[in-house]
Write a protein that holds these residues in place. Structure first.
Motif, mmCIF file in Angstrom:
data_model
loop_
_atom_site.group_PDB
_atom_site.id
_atom_site.type_symbol
_atom_site.label_atom_id
_atom_site.label_comp_id
_atom_site.label_asym_id
_atom_site.label_seq_id
_atom_site.Cartn_x
_atom_site.Cartn_y
_atom_site.Cartn_z
ATOM 1 N N ASP A 58 38.796 40.614 23.853
ATOM 2 C CA ASP A 58 38.086 39.346 23.686
ATOM 3 C C ASP A 58 38.637 38.303 24.663
ATOM 4 N N ASP A 59 38.180 37.062 24.514
ATOM 5 C CA ASP A 59 38.595 35.971 25.398
ATOM 6 C C ASP A 59 40.105 35.789 25.420
ATOM 7 N N ALA A 60 40.740 35.865 24.261
ATOM 8 C CA ALA A 60 42.188 35.667 24.188
ATOM 9 C C ALA A 60 42.929 36.694 25.038
ATOM 10 N N ASP A 61 42.426 37.911 25.107
ATOM 11 C CA ASP A 61 43.065 38.952 25.916
ATOM 12 C C ASP A 61 43.028 38.599 27.398
ATOM 13 N N LEU A 62 41.997 37.882 27.828
ATOM 14 C CA LEU A 62 41.897 37.495 29.235
ATOM 15 C C LEU A 62 42.830 36.345 29.576
ATOM 16 N N ARG A 63 43.389 35.695 28.566
ATOM 17 C CA ARG A 63 44.254 34.539 28.766
ATOM 18 C C ARG A 63 45.639 34.775 28.174
ATOM 19 N N ASP A 64 46.118 36.015 28.290
ATOM 20 C CA ASP A 64 47.387 36.397 27.659
ATOM 21 C C ASP A 64 48.600 36.255 28.563
ATOM 22 N N GLY A 65 48.425 35.644 29.731
ATOM 23 C CA GLY A 65 49.543 35.453 30.647
ATOM 24 C C GLY A 65 49.741 36.581 31.647
ATOM 25 N N GLU A 66 48.987 37.662 31.512
ATOM 26 C CA GLU A 66 49.130 38.819 32.393
ATOM 27 C C GLU A 66 47.897 38.997 33.279
ATOM 28 N N VAL A 67 48.129 39.537 34.466
ATOM 29 C CA VAL A 67 47.026 39.871 35.373
ATOM 30 C C VAL A 67 46.358 41.137 34.870
ATOM 31 N N LYS A 68 45.034 41.159 34.970
ATOM 32 C CA LYS A 68 44.307 42.341 34.532
ATOM 33 C C LYS A 68 43.043 42.511 35.354
ATOM 34 N N LEU A 69 42.423 43.695 35.220
ATOM 35 C CA LEU A 69 41.116 43.962 35.810
ATOM 36 C C LEU A 69 40.096 44.028 34.683
ATOM 37 N N VAL A 70 38.880 43.582 34.984
ATOM 38 C CA VAL A 70 37.742 43.799 34.097
ATOM 39 C C VAL A 70 36.767 44.626 34.923
ATOM 40 N N ASN A 71 36.494 45.835 34.432
ATOM 41 C CA ASN A 71 35.685 46.795 35.179
ATOM 42 C C ASN A 71 34.388 47.090 34.423
ATOM 43 N N TYR A 72 33.260 46.792 35.083
ATOM 44 C CA TYR A 72 31.938 47.129 34.542
ATOM 45 C C TYR A 72 31.577 48.528 35.023
ATOM 46 N N TRP A 73 31.182 49.408 34.098
ATOM 47 C CA TRP A 73 30.915 50.808 34.431
ATOM 48 C C TRP A 73 29.855 51.377 33.484
ATOM 49 N N ALA A 74 29.343 52.543 33.856
ATOM 50 C CA ALA A 74 28.389 53.263 33.010
ATOM 51 C C ALA A 74 28.480 54.755 33.308
ATOM 52 N N SER A 75 28.158 55.559 32.318
ATOM 53 C CA SER A 75 28.217 57.017 32.498
ATOM 54 C C SER A 75 27.164 57.505 33.479
ATOM 55 N N TRP A 76 26.046 56.799 33.605
ATOM 56 C CA TRP A 76 24.950 57.202 34.489
ATOM 57 C C TRP A 76 25.183 56.762 35.937
ATOM 58 N N CYS A 77 26.283 56.099 36.214
ATOM 59 C CA CYS A 77 26.589 55.518 37.521
ATOM 60 C C CYS A 77 27.453 56.473 38.341
ATOM 61 N N ALA A 78 26.874 57.062 39.399
ATOM 62 C CA ALA A 78 27.629 57.995 40.253
ATOM 63 C C ALA A 78 28.839 57.332 40.915
ATOM 64 N N PRO A 79 28.740 56.118 41.475
ATOM 65 C CA PRO A 79 29.930 55.488 42.059
ATOM 66 C C PRO A 79 31.027 55.218 41.022
ATOM 67 N N CYS A 80 30.649 55.049 39.751
ATOM 68 C CA CYS A 80 31.657 54.869 38.699
ATOM 69 C C CYS A 80 32.493 56.140 38.551
ATOM 70 N N ARG A 81 31.851 57.266 38.696
ATOM 71 C CA ARG A 81 32.539 58.557 38.636
ATOM 72 C C ARG A 81 33.514 58.688 39.814
ATOM 73 N N VAL A 82 33.077 58.213 40.984
ATOM 74 C CA VAL A 82 33.912 58.279 42.200
ATOM 75 C C VAL A 82 35.158 57.411 42.050
ATOM 76 N N GLU A 83 35.014 56.212 41.496
ATOM 77 C CA GLU A 83 36.144 55.289 41.406
ATOM 78 C C GLU A 83 37.106 55.622 40.263
ATOM 79 N N HIS A 84 36.655 56.416 39.310
ATOM 80 C CA HIS A 84 37.406 56.631 38.077
ATOM 81 C C HIS A 84 38.850 57.125 38.292
ATOM 82 N N PRO A 85 39.104 58.101 39.177
ATOM 83 C CA PRO A 85 40.501 58.519 39.386
ATOM 84 C C PRO A 85 41.390 57.384 39.898
#
Length: 179
Positions: A58-85
């Motif tokens: 949730d919002d609080a997790d995005l403001r927890d003092g740590e750097v993070k990534l937010v990754n939008y993905w889908a199972s039907w997305c071929a490039p998502c499969r490529v980036e996954h490793p």
């Protein structure tokens, strides 16, 4: 000798304008990147449905003092499969990655993670794509670097490759850590 008419200058002005626009576009910092109005601003609200069997963020997790990534993905997305490793490798390094499953079927998304692994600290579902609209997502995959205060430092559209990690993500993560 023909008289000069102002109408004769119109094609020259139009052509010069097109050349100017083309030259300006060629000299952007990264001509392949899509512009983001969200960089440098607080992350929009997190409004997600539960991903069954996974922790929700949730919002609080995005403001927890740590750097993070937010990754939008889908199972039907071929490039998502490529980036996954590459996401798996970043997660194994200890980087927090929050997943937003975009306009996907729960069963398909769960099978995708079962097959390829789960790099996400927490996941939510954006079934209708409403949160993605607020974040300015063009399509999946897209990844955001968010600093510890919840400010978006970088938006990257496309699959995360080793080159992207080295040349784009790591510098943005270091910048986020400096904020």
């Amino acid at each position: 000798m023909a008289k000069f008419s102002p109408l004769m200058a119109v094609p020259i002005v139009v052509f010069a304008s097109f050349v100017g626009l083309a030259v300006t576009g060629m000299y952007r910092e990264d001509p392949d990147s899509l512009p983001s109005a969200r960089e440098g601003q607080p992350a929009p609200p997190v409004v997600l449905s539960e991903f069954v069997g996974k922790e929700l963020f949730d919002d609080a997790d995005l403001r927890d003092g740590e750097v993070k990534l937010v990754n939008y993905w889908a199972s039907w997305c071929a490039p998502c499969r490529v980036e996954h490793p590459n996401l798996e490798a970043l997660s194994q390094e200890g980087l927090t990655i929050y997943g937003v499953n975009y306009k996907d079927q729960q069963d398909n998304a769960a099978s995708f993670l079962e097959e390829l692994g789960d790099p996400y600290t927490a996941i939510g579902r954006d079934e209708k794509g409403r949160m993605a609209l607020d974040w300015g997502v063009y399509g999946v995959p897209e990844t955001y670097v968010v600093d510890g205060n919840g400010k978006i430092i970088l938006r990257f559209a496309g699959p995360i490759t080793q080159r992207v990690i080295k040349n784009t993500l790591r510098p943005a993560i270091e910048k986020a850590r400096g904020n």
